[in-house]
Design a protein around this motif. Structure first.
Motif, PDB file in Angstrom:
ATOM      1  N   PHE A   1     -41.045  92.433  83.320  1.00 12.76           N
ATOM      2  CA  PHE A   1     -41.564  93.695  83.848  1.00 12.76           C
ATOM      3  C   PHE A   1     -41.635  93.674  85.373  1.00 12.76           C
ATOM      4  O   PHE A   1     -41.532  94.719  86.007  1.00 12.76           O
ATOM      5  CB  PHE A   1     -42.936  93.982  83.246  1.00 12.76           C
ATOM      6  N   GLY A   2     -41.810  92.496  85.955  1.00 11.41           N
ATOM      7  CA  GLY A   2     -41.876  92.396  87.401  1.00 11.41           C
ATOM      8  C   GLY A   2     -40.536  92.064  88.043  1.00 11.41           C
ATOM      9  O   GLY A   2     -39.878  92.914  88.636  1.00 11.41           O
ATOM     10  N   ALA A   3     -40.104  90.803  87.903  1.00 18.09           N
ATOM     11  CA  ALA A   3     -38.899  90.332  88.591  1.00 18.09           C
ATOM     12  C   ALA A   3     -37.642  91.080  88.159  1.00 18.09           C
ATOM     13  O   ALA A   3     -36.786  91.419  88.987  1.00 18.09           O
ATOM     14  CB  ALA A   3     -38.720  88.830  88.341  1.00 18.09           C
ATOM     15  N   TYR A   4     -37.500  91.339  86.875  1.00 16.55           N
ATOM     16  CA  TYR A   4     -36.327  92.070  86.383  1.00 16.55           C
ATOM     17  C   TYR A   4     -36.191  93.420  87.068  1.00 16.55           C
ATOM     18  O   TYR A   4     -35.110  93.797  87.548  1.00 16.55           O
ATOM     19  CB  TYR A   4     -36.425  92.256  84.869  1.00 16.55           C
ATOM     20  N   ASN A   5     -37.284  94.180  87.093  1.00 17.44           N
ATOM     21  CA  ASN A   5     -37.221  95.521  87.668  1.00 17.44           C
ATOM     22  C   ASN A   5     -36.944  95.500  89.164  1.00 17.44           C
ATOM     23  O   ASN A   5     -36.207  96.349  89.683  1.00 17.44           O
ATOM     24  CB  ASN A   5     -38.532  96.261  87.385  1.00 17.44           C
ATOM     25  N   ILE A   6     -37.521  94.532  89.868  1.00 14.75           N
ATOM     26  CA  ILE A   6     -37.264  94.437  91.304  1.00 14.75           C
ATOM     27  C   ILE A   6     -35.789  94.131  91.553  1.00 14.75           C
ATOM     28  O   ILE A   6     -35.137  94.746  92.410  1.00 14.75           O
ATOM     29  CB  ILE A   6     -38.166  93.368  91.952  1.00 14.75           C
ATOM     30  N   ALA A   7     -35.247  93.163  90.808  1.00 12.38           N
ATOM     31  CA  ALA A   7     -33.830  92.813  90.963  1.00 12.38           C
ATOM     32  C   ALA A   7     -32.936  93.991  90.596  1.00 12.38           C
ATOM     33  O   ALA A   7     -31.943  94.279  91.282  1.00 12.38           O
ATOM     34  CB  ALA A   7     -33.497  91.602  90.095  1.00 12.38           C
ATOM     35  N   LEU A   8     -33.266  94.679  89.509  1.00 11.43           N
ATOM     36  CA  LEU A   8     -32.471  95.828  89.066  1.00 11.43           C
ATOM     37  C   LEU A   8     -32.498  96.943  90.106  1.00 11.43           C
ATOM     38  O   LEU A   8     -31.457  97.526  90.447  1.00 11.43           O
ATOM     39  CB  LEU A   8     -33.008  96.343  87.736  1.00 11.43           C
ATOM     40  N   ASN A   9     -33.685  97.255  90.610  1.00 10.35           N
ATOM     41  CA  ASN A   9     -33.804  98.314  91.615  1.00 10.35           C
ATOM     42  C   ASN A   9     -33.022  97.966  92.883  1.00 10.35           C
ATOM     43  O   ASN A   9     -32.379  98.828  93.492  1.00 10.35           O
ATOM     44  CB  ASN A   9     -35.271  98.543  91.963  1.00 10.35           C
ATOM     45  N   ALA A  10     -33.093  96.700  93.277  1.00 11.04           N
ATOM     46  CA  ALA A  10     -32.360  96.266  94.474  1.00 11.04           C
ATOM     47  C   ALA A  10     -30.849  96.353  94.237  1.00 11.04           C
ATOM     48  O   ALA A  10     -30.090  96.748  95.131  1.00 11.04           O
ATOM     49  CB  ALA A  10     -32.762  94.844  94.850  1.00 11.04           C
ATOM     50  N   ALA A  11     -30.408  95.993  93.037  1.00  8.87           N
ATOM     51  CA  ALA A  11     -28.980  96.048  92.720  1.00  8.87           C
ATOM     52  C   ALA A  11     -28.451  97.478  92.798  1.00  8.87           C
ATOM     53  O   ALA A  11     -27.343  97.726  93.288  1.00  8.87           O
ATOM     54  CB  ALA A  11     -28.724  95.467  91.335  1.00  8.87           C
ATOM     55  N   GLU A  12     -29.242  98.435  92.313  1.00  7.06           N
ATOM     56  CA  GLU A  12     -28.778  99.822  92.288  1.00  7.06           C
ATOM     57  C   GLU A  12     -28.815 100.490  93.666  1.00  7.06           C
ATOM     58  O   GLU A  12     -28.400 101.642  93.799  1.00  7.06           O
ATOM     59  CB  GLU A  12     -29.585 100.629  91.272  1.00  7.06           C
ATOM     60  N   GLN A  13     -29.270  99.770  94.667  1.00  6.65           N
ATOM     61  CA  GLN A  13     -29.122 100.277  96.025  1.00  6.65           C
ATOM     62  C   GLN A  13     -27.670 100.116  96.482  1.00  6.65           C
ATOM     63  O   GLN A  13     -27.227 100.779  97.409  1.00  6.65           O
ATOM     64  CB  GLN A  13     -30.052  99.511  96.971  1.00  6.65           C
ATOM     65  N   ASP A  14     -26.934  99.215  95.822  1.00  6.69           N
ATOM     66  CA  ASP A  14     -25.535  98.957  96.174  1.00  6.69           C
ATOM     67  C   ASP A  14     -24.559  99.401  95.091  1.00  6.69           C
ATOM     68  O   ASP A  14     -23.429  99.782  95.385  1.00  6.69           O
ATOM     69  CB  ASP A  14     -25.315  97.456  96.430  1.00  6.69           C
ATOM     70  N   LEU A  15     -24.981  99.328  93.829  1.00  6.88           N
ATOM     71  CA  LEU A  15     -24.076  99.600  92.715  1.00  6.88           C
ATOM     72  C   LEU A  15     -24.428 100.910  92.023  1.00  6.88           C
ATOM     73  O   LEU A  15     -25.596 101.307  91.979  1.00  6.88           O
ATOM     74  CB  LEU A  15     -24.139  98.461  91.690  1.00  6.88           C
ATOM     75  N   ASP A  16     -23.425 101.565  91.441  1.00  3.46           N
ATOM     76  CA  ASP A  16     -23.697 102.785  90.682  1.00  3.46           C
ATOM     77  C   ASP A  16     -24.344 102.438  89.351  1.00  3.46           C
ATOM     78  O   ASP A  16     -24.345 101.282  88.900  1.00  3.46           O
ATOM     79  CB  ASP A  16     -22.400 103.566  90.462  1.00  3.46           C
ATOM     80  N   ALA A  17     -24.909 103.448  88.699  1.00  2.37           N
ATOM     81  CA  ALA A  17     -25.687 103.234  87.484  1.00  2.37           C
ATOM     82  C   ALA A  17     -24.867 102.608  86.362  1.00  2.37           C
ATOM     83  O   ALA A  17     -25.322 101.678  85.675  1.00  2.37           O
ATOM     84  CB  ALA A  17     -26.272 104.568  87.017  1.00  2.37           C
TER      85      ALA A  17
END
Length: 304
Positions: free
Chosen positions: A77-93
């Motif tokens: 719930f913590g680390a996964y979401n932070i990594a995912l949110n950061a990834a989508e700053q560069d990658l499309d959905a």
């Protein structure tokens, strides 16, 4: 009705809501930073679960179950979401959903050993077919007009996939002694506490966000998190980790369609073919589902 198996409908709800989450994150990626987006999402989910679904008559888990909930609350719930949110700053959905979907492979393989779930032929064949569909969608995305940027984004997706696998396996064990809603509610609270250092950033960004941006943030918390994770936990308690994880191969296909409708990211013909293979693969993995559910309740089987 009490003994009725609603795991398939529950998983379909999870698939749709989790797919929409990839699009929602992408839609507000330029408004909220990864940490503040995670905190806002978990706050909304925690409030919703506390107000609507808090199991008042259920005793709080203790011992190993509580330790596992704390663990996956931090990691998933913590680390996964932070990594995912950061990834989508560069990658499309769509691309993000595709890369994160190596998680089910990790889950099925590890669960086959740890939980003695084994590697039944329908599971292996279905995973192979579904993964072929994922690969086709990846190729179609790479050949489309959508920018699929940096190596950093890909690495962050891989980190998210590992967190996803660890969280699922930890939750599978915790669910032996904990209800699905309780397992999600406590994990949301843990994730919220972990992300509290991002509170000042969230407050600042909320002040500059539009009504639509805030609506997306609330949507991510209430629907993909509070509801989506609860329906996921319901199915995970009744089925094997491998079966449940393999069903999420549908997420990239659904995310691609939603992204097409909302963000204007038009999928290619290969994407549609890949989505069909994902559906076929998930169907194959579930061929022996009813038989396995009947066997699972034995306490010595290692299943919830």
């Amino acid at each position: 009705m009490k003994n009725r198996d609603l795991s398939l409908p529950a998983l379909l709800v999870t698939v749709f809501l989790w797919a929409s989450a990839f699009v929602g994150i992408r839609a507000i990626a330029d408004v909220f930073s990864p940490g503040s987006l995670t905190l806002g999402r978990l706050l909304a989910a925690s409030i919703a679960l506390t107000a609507i679904a808090w199991p008042k008559r259920e005793r709080l888990p203790r011992g190993r179950s509580l330790q596992l909930i704390i663990m996956y609350g931090v990691v998933w719930f913590g680390a996964y979401n932070i990594a995912l949110n950061a990834a989508e700053q560069d990658l499309d959905a769509g691309t993000t959903a595709l890369i994160v979907n190596i998680g089910p492979i990790l889950i099925a393989l590890i669960a086959g050993f740890i939980f003695k779930e084994g590697f039944p032929r329908p599971l292996i064949i279905g995973m192979a077919v579904a993964f072929a569909g994922v690969a086709l969608i990846a190729i179609s995305t790479r050949n489309s007009s959508v920018e699929t940027a940096s190596t950093v984004g890909v690495v962050l997706c891989l980190v998210a996939a590992v967190c996803y696998a660890i969280g699922t396996l930890g939750q599978k064990v915790a669910l032996r002694d904990t209800s699905p809603v309780m397992s999600v509610w406590l994990a949301c609270l843990v994730g919220t506490v972990v992300c509290l250092p991002f509170a000042p950033q969230l407050i600042d960004e909320l002040g500059e966000a539009s009504t639509g941006d805030i609506a997306w943030l609330l949507f991510l918390g209430i629907f993909p998190t509070a509801i989506g994770f609860s329906t996921w936990a319901y199915a995970l308690k009744r089925l094997t980790a491998g079966q449940v994880a393999s069903t999420t191969y549908l997420v990239p296909a659904v995310a691609t369609l939603i992204s097409w409708a909302y963000l204007g990211e038009i999928p290619t013909a290969l994407a549609f073919i890949g989505g069909g293979l994902c559906l076929l693969g998930v169907t194959i993995t579930r061929l022996k589902r009813r038989t396995e559910v009947v066997v699972e309740p034995a306490p010595t089987s290692g299943q919830a």
